[in-house]
Enzyme design. Structure first.
Site, PDB file in Angstrom:
ATOM      1  CE  LYS A  50      -9.106  55.164  -5.763  1.00  0.00           C
ATOM      2  NZ  LYS A  50      -9.823  55.646  -4.829  1.00  0.00           N
ATOM      3  CB  THR A 148     -23.677  41.175  -0.346  1.00  0.00           C
ATOM      4  OG1 THR A 148     -23.084  40.510   0.615  1.00  0.00           O
ATOM      5  CG2 THR A 148     -24.387  39.522  -1.262  1.00  0.00           C
ATOM      6  N   GLY A 185     -14.792  63.848   7.354  1.00  0.00           N
ATOM      7  CA  GLY A 185     -13.999  62.404   7.424  1.00  0.00           C
ATOM      8  C   GLY A 185     -12.589  62.930   6.842  1.00  0.00           C
ATOM      9  CB  ALA A 186      -9.237  63.662   8.184  1.00  0.00           C
ATOM     10  CB  ILE A 189     -12.405  57.537   0.988  1.00  0.00           C
ATOM     11  CG1 ILE A 189     -11.892  55.864   0.920  1.00  0.00           C
ATOM     12  CG2 ILE A 189     -13.493  58.141  -0.114  1.00  0.00           C
ATOM     13  CD1 ILE A 189     -11.513  55.715  -0.272  1.00  0.00           C
ATOM     14  N   GLY A 277     -16.656  55.697   6.726  1.00  0.00           N
ATOM     15  CA  GLY A 277     -15.990  55.115   6.323  1.00  0.00           C
ATOM     16  C   GLY A 277     -17.772  53.758   5.441  1.00  0.00           C
ATOM     17  CG  HIS A 450      20.049  56.196 -15.584  1.00  0.00           C
ATOM     18  ND1 HIS A 450      19.789  57.126 -14.132  1.00  0.00           N
ATOM     19  CD2 HIS A 450      19.839  57.582 -16.455  1.00  0.00           C
ATOM     20  CE1 HIS A 450      20.324  58.612 -14.745  1.00  0.00           C
ATOM     21  NE2 HIS A 450      20.317  58.727 -15.642  1.00  0.00           N
TER      22      HIS A 450
END
Length: 494
Positions: A50, A148, A185-186, A189, A277, A450
């Site tokens: 991130k 774990t 992989g779509a 992630i 995954g 606002h």
């Protein structure tokens, strides 16, 4: 042999949260970690990726603003980006280390928390052994929590070496931006990394998608926005394709795809990222005498409790949702379940999520796909970002708010998706109402600041209540309400 009320194996998000809750309850607790405090929630995972996304988003916005002023865009320097990510990870790890150290010095907390760096093994239901760098220790405990975590999934036909063909464990260790990269992989992630590397503007990104669209669990209107932006940033999406071969060849990655129309193609790129995954970390964690049952996706648990009465499992090692916030929730919940009765039942239907894409996508509860799979009749309103003053002021009106409620007088909230700037900041009030099993009246008359993105949520609610400022259906694709009938499988405008 020293005794504990609770031994926690793994100090990632779920294990650390569990330990701190046990401290609250004044239970003598041993926390064990074989690698780094914070686990994959910090390193090679949520925080690090991130941070990359934030830096990429800044770079993309910077490039767009330079275009506005007819200035040439500079290139990002990978080593500087890499250093910033490392600094973010170190800051968070240092915070946890310092906190743990202060706990152990403080007379109020020190009787209840010990920490050992080492690899744990559950010898029996009440005995845990730990192998440290220089000794082997054993402890007796009333209860055990396994936390774990997980690691990236490998595919048997892909020669992952973490140099040319990488997973998320190796992506941040590259020497420089690759000129080209394919992502296998779509899902969330894979799409996040496609967003990151295309955002920096120095990598041609290819994304392999087995189906007709990316993010197959999301509604088509959400997917359409993300696909449009990825392609606008130069991402090539291999739709309806199947990876049949991948190899390292002369310092490059060569891969072959079979497409649903029958033709084949071969491509060459600098790097490949495999994002298919994660799998739970459980190997060699307990002896055969400990009858913990495993399912296809992880440890089988019932409300965090495993098949062994005093052993619990939380976080990514279970078959539940693999998210940091879920892991922390499970960790705290398991401790409360062990030593008493949790105030609230553990539920997964109303977990708030965010996908770090372009734009970001925040969600809670059901989307339309899920509601239809469950056979629900519902009402839905979509409000375009172009109707929200804050989005107009930011000069970024791409996106929308989508709110689902029950098709009855109560109009209880089923779910919401927000696609656009500040999406994650806009969703929490609705998440709270879903958790409280409330309707939408509370949001209709709440005075929002606002200008703010949350005003769009208020206008969506007012539209469902037939008292909106902008009337539904009058402005094309701006504010629209309709209902869905499950039995007839049809929509009707409201």
């Amino acid at each position: 042999m020293e005794q504990y009320d609770l031994v926690i194996i793994g100090a990632g998000p779920s294990g650390y949260a569990a330990a701190m809750r046990a401290v609250d309850l004044k239970k003598k607790t041993l926390l064990i970690e074989k690698s780094v405090l914070g686990g994959a929630g910090i390193t090679n995972g949520a925080l690090s990726s991130k941070t990359l996304w934030e830096l990429s988003r800044d770079m993309l916005a910077f490039r767009k603003n330079l275009d506005r002023y007819h200035m040439q865009s500079p290139k990002a320097v990978w080593k500087e980006i890499q250093l910033e990510v490392q600094n973010a990870v170190e800051e968070r790890v240092d915070l946890l280390k310092s906190h743990l150290h202060e706990l152990q010095k403080n007379l109020k907390y020190s009787p209840y928390i010990d920490f050992i760096a080492g690899e744990a093994s559950i010898v029996s239901e009440h005995i845990v052994e730990i192998e440290t760098s220089n000794e082997r220790l054993a402890f007796e405990t009333e209860n055990i929590i396994i936390a774990t975590g997980s690691r990236p999934r490998y595919l048997p036909n892909i020669p992952i070496d973490e140099k040319h063909i990488l997973t998320s464990d190796g992506i941040e260790q590259m020497d420089d931006f690759p000129k080209s990269m394919v992502i296998v992989g779509a899902g969330v992630i894979g799409c996040e990394y496609a967003t990151i590397f295309s955002g920096f503007g120095q990598t041609k990104v290819y994304l392999i998608d087995k189906g007709d669209s990316i993010l197959p669990f999301e509604d088509p209107d959400v997917v359409a926005v993300i696909e449009k932006n990825l392609e606008a940033q130069g991402v090539h999406i291999h739709r309806s394709s199947s990876l049949t071969h991948m190899e390292r060849k002369n310092g490059k990655v060569v891969y072959k795809l079979d497409f649903s129309d029958g033709h084949q193609e071969t491509f060459e790129v600098d790097k490949a990222l495999v994002s298919v995954g994660r799998v739970p970390n459980y190997e060699n964690l307990w002896k055969e005498a400990v009858p913990i049952k495993m399912g296809q996706r992880g440890v089988e648990d019932n409300d965090t409790k495993t098949s062994v009465k005093n052993i619990y499992a939380v976080g990514d090692i279970t078959a539940d949702i693999n998210l940091v916030n879920v892991g922390e929730l499970e960790g705290r919940y398991a401790v409360e379940k062990i030593f008493g009765t949790p105030v609230k039942k553990l539920v997964y239907e109303n977990i708030s999520t965010i996908m770090f894409l372009n734009p970001e996508v925040a969600g809670v509860g059901y989307n339309e796909k899920t509601a239809q799979e469950k056979g629900l009749n519902y009402k839905v309103v979509t409000t375009d970002y172009s109707t929200i003053a804050r989005a107009v002021a930011k000069r970024n009106t791409q996106g929308f708010i989508k709110l689902l409620v029950t098709d009855d007088e109560e109009m209880k909230i089923l779910g919401m998706r927000v696609v656009g700037e500040q999406a994650s900041a806009a969703i929490q009030a609705v998440a709270l109402l879903i958790n409280m099993n409330k309707g939408i009246e509370e949001l209709a008359e709440c005075v929002h600041p606002h200008p703010s993105i949350t005003e769009g949520i208020q206008e969506s609610v007012r539209a469902l209540l037939n008292k909106s400022i902008l009337k539904s259906g009058l402005l094309k694709d701006k504010v629209n309400c309709y209902c869905y009938n499950c039995e007839k499988n049809e929509r009707a405008m409201i």
